[in-house]
Design an enzyme around this catalytic site. Structure first.
Site, PDB file in Angstrom:
ATOM      1  CE  LYS A  87     -74.747 105.358  -6.497  1.00 58.31           C
ATOM      2  NZ  LYS A  87     -74.420 104.635  -5.022  1.00 58.31           N
TER       3      LYS A  87
HETATM    4  O1  G3P Z   1     -71.311 104.653  -3.101  1.00 56.61           O
HETATM    5  C1  G3P Z   1     -70.744 103.421  -3.573  1.00 56.61           C
HETATM    6  C2  G3P Z   1     -70.086 102.681  -2.101  1.00 56.61           C
HETATM    7  O2  G3P Z   1     -71.301 102.129  -1.494  1.00 56.61           O
HETATM    8  C3  G3P Z   1     -69.179 101.523  -2.636  1.00 56.61           C
HETATM    9  O3  G3P Z   1     -68.526 101.506  -1.080  1.00 56.61           O
HETATM   10  O4  G3P Z   1     -67.191 100.224   0.177  1.00 56.61           O
HETATM   11  O5  G3P Z   1     -68.748  98.876  -1.260  1.00 56.61           O
HETATM   12  O6  G3P Z   1     -66.619 100.184  -2.087  1.00 56.61           O
HETATM   13  P1  G3P Z   1     -67.786 100.122  -1.017  1.00 56.61           P
END
Ligand code: G3P
Length: 220
Positions: A87
């Site tokens: 990633k």
């Molecule tokens: O895959 C990316 C994700 O982990 C971000 O999620 O909820 O932290 O915006 P969030």
């Protein structure tokens, strides 16, 4: 549509795997830190543990931000297990690294995508996946779903094989709307995935079926 779980929590990954619907796992440095995983060897061991649970791809994020270090870090991650997808953030050195990884046959997930142009560059460089963060766009009053639709259109216009991996999905409606928009993959927390199961009419209907059956068989 493929379902990935967005966590580094082994118990939740096992639970999603046991449901029989899990196609892969995404992690990021924040999710690893949330599980208390730190130190290079512990991080690598944790990725290996995740790979042993799931049958699908496991995104492991580099923490370097310059080209040479990203390459070295990504190579080490990719050699850990065949399920690892490296990633890489959408920055200038990240695009160069994605191109180099693609040339070597190493799969990548280009992360922190917030615009169609970023997704287009990542696809052009040969990313396996792009990760548009829909929840974080919604957080700043911008339509995250529209980004999925725009990227889908662009990739379909030119036949890019890069998969649209809708990330930062926080709830069941995000997952449903990503499916409607044609995302190839959605990654979400376990709670959002299992929320898809819920409907009060299902609960009521099942309770009624069981009550009727019990009454008919004299067991009530
Ligand atoms: O895959 C990316 C994700 O982990 C971000 O999620 O909820 O932290 O915006 P969030």
């Amino acid at each position: 549509m493929k379902f990935f779980i967005d966590t580094a929590n082994l118990q939740q990954i096992r639970e999603a795997h046991d449901l029989g619907i899990l196609d892969g796992v995404t992690t990021n440095p924040s999710l690893m830190a949330k599980e208390g995983i730190s130190g290079k060897q512990n991080v690598l061991n944790h990725y290996k543990a995740i790979c042993e649970i799931t049958d699908g791809d496991v995104s492991a994020e580099v923490i370097s931000t310059n080209y040479e270090e990203m390459l070295a870090e990504g190579m080490e991650l990719a050699l850990l297990h065949e399920k690892i997808v490296v990633k890489v953030p959408i920055i200038k050195d990240g695009i160069k690294a994605i191109k180099a990884f693609a040339t070597k046959g190493i799969r990548t997930n280009c992360t922190l995508i917030f615009s169609p142009g970023q997704a287009l560059l990542a696809a052009k460089a040969g990313a396996t996946y792009v990760s548009p963060f829909i929840g974080r766009l919604d957080d700043v009053s911008t339509d995250g779903l529209m980004l999925i639709e725009d990227i889908r259109t662009i990739f379909d216009n030119y036949g890019y094989p890069t998969q649209v991996l809708a990330a930062s999905a926080r709830h069941a409606m995000h997952i449903i709307n990503c499916a409607k928009a044609g995302a190839d993959v959605v990654t979400a927390p376990l709670v959002a995935i299992t929320a898809l199961l819920k409907h009060p009419l299902t609960d009521n209907g099942l309770a009624q079926f069981l009550a009727d059956h019990a009454q008919a068989t004299g067991k009530s």
